[in-house]
Design a protein around this motif. Structure first.
Motif, PDB file in Angstrom:
ATOM      1  N   SER A   1     -10.008 -12.959   8.260  1.00  0.00           N
ATOM      2  CA  SER A   1      -9.747 -12.457   6.915  1.00  0.00           C
ATOM      3  C   SER A   1      -8.708 -11.340   6.883  1.00  0.00           C
ATOM      4  CB  SER A   1     -11.045 -11.964   6.274  1.00  0.00           C
ATOM      5  OG  SER A   1     -11.586 -10.896   7.020  1.00  0.00           O
ATOM      6  N   ASP A   2      -8.464 -10.678   8.004  1.00  0.00           N
ATOM      7  CA  ASP A   2      -7.471  -9.604   8.018  1.00  0.00           C
ATOM      8  C   ASP A   2      -6.041 -10.113   7.968  1.00  0.00           C
ATOM      9  OD1 ASP A   2      -7.765 -10.677  10.553  1.00  0.00           O
ATOM     10  OD2 ASP A   2      -7.287  -8.802  11.567  1.00  0.00           O
ATOM     11  N   LEU A   3      -5.862 -11.430   8.047  1.00  0.00           N
ATOM     12  CA  LEU A   3      -4.519 -11.994   7.934  1.00  0.00           C
ATOM     13  C   LEU A   3      -4.067 -12.110   6.485  1.00  0.00           C
ATOM     14  CD1 LEU A   3      -4.722 -14.766  10.655  1.00  0.00           C
ATOM     15  CD2 LEU A   3      -3.663 -12.527  10.812  1.00  0.00           C
ATOM     16  N   LEU A   4      -4.983 -11.942   5.558  1.00  0.00           N
ATOM     17  CA  LEU A   4      -4.689 -11.936   4.124  1.00  0.00           C
ATOM     18  C   LEU A   4      -3.972 -13.192   3.649  1.00  0.00           C
ATOM     19  CD1 LEU A   4      -3.527  -8.239   3.763  1.00  0.00           C
ATOM     20  CD2 LEU A   4      -5.747  -9.180   3.186  1.00  0.00           C
ATOM     21  N   LEU A   5      -4.398 -14.322   4.138  1.00  0.00           N
ATOM     22  CA  LEU A   5      -3.790 -15.580   3.741  1.00  0.00           C
ATOM     23  C   LEU A   5      -4.730 -16.294   2.778  1.00  0.00           C
ATOM     24  CD1 LEU A   5      -1.435 -17.497   4.104  1.00  0.00           C
ATOM     25  CD2 LEU A   5      -2.666 -18.533   5.979  1.00  0.00           C
ATOM     26  N   PRO A   6      -4.331 -16.494   1.540  1.00  0.00           N
ATOM     27  CA  PRO A   6      -5.199 -17.180   0.592  1.00  0.00           C
ATOM     28  C   PRO A   6      -5.473 -18.614   1.035  1.00  0.00           C
ATOM     29  CG  PRO A   6      -3.258 -16.256  -0.505  1.00  0.00           C
ATOM     30  CD  PRO A   6      -3.064 -16.101   0.962  1.00  0.00           C
ATOM     31  N   GLY A   7      -6.720 -19.017   0.908  1.00  0.00           N
ATOM     32  CA  GLY A   7      -7.093 -20.377   1.266  1.00  0.00           C
ATOM     33  C   GLY A   7      -7.568 -20.540   2.696  1.00  0.00           C
TER      34      GLY A   7
END
Length: 150
Positions: free
Chosen positions: A121-127
């Motif tokens: 989740s720390d990659l902040l990529l939606p989906g």
């Protein structure tokens, strides 16, 4: 002169198109970069979890009782993951200690399965899901001439 005026007007019409192209392409490039980072994290984490499972199986195979093998394998897996910098949201280590009850002189094995939930989740990529659960299993041979516990 007339052609020059036409040419200069067409240049002015194209001036904003580079900004529009950048506004379309830049988010796609960022998303591709985030996907590449997530894939890299999953692959490297998988290799490190494989190593932790091997360490846990080896540690369990040198103990004489199932209880001591289980606790030693859990400690070895936790230490291996920590040494390699893997931060698991949840970790589970299960040991198949059936090989410790085989009579001395017969070949036996101990199996360790390490399950780790890796945070993405720390990659902040939606989906992209917030975490991925990775599992690795390794087997180690128990010394066939070593005394075993009950």
């Amino acid at each position: 002169m007339r052609t020059r005026a036409w040419w200069s007007r067409s240049i002015r019409r194209d001036e904003g198109s580079a900004a529009v192209e950048a506004a379309i392409i830049l988010p796609l490039l960022i998303m591709f970069l985030c996907l590449a980072l997530a894939g890299g994290r999953i692959v490297t984490s998988g290799a490190k979890i494989d190593s932790a499972a091997e360490d846990a199986a080896r540690e369990a195979s040198i103990h004489r009782t199932a209880a001591s093998a289980q606790s030693a394998a859990q400690a070895a897996a936790a230490e291996s993951l920590d040494d390699q910098g893997i931060k698991c949201a949840s970790t589970n280590v299960s040991i198949g200690t059936g090989g410790l009850s085989v009579p001395v002189g017969q070949v036996a094995t101990v199996t360790a399965t390490v399950t780790c939930t890796v945070n993405l989740s720390d990659l902040l990529l939606p989906g992209v899901p917030g975490a991925r659960t990775l599992t690795s299993t390794a087997t180690s041979v128990v010394d066939q001439y070593r005394q075993r516990g009950d």
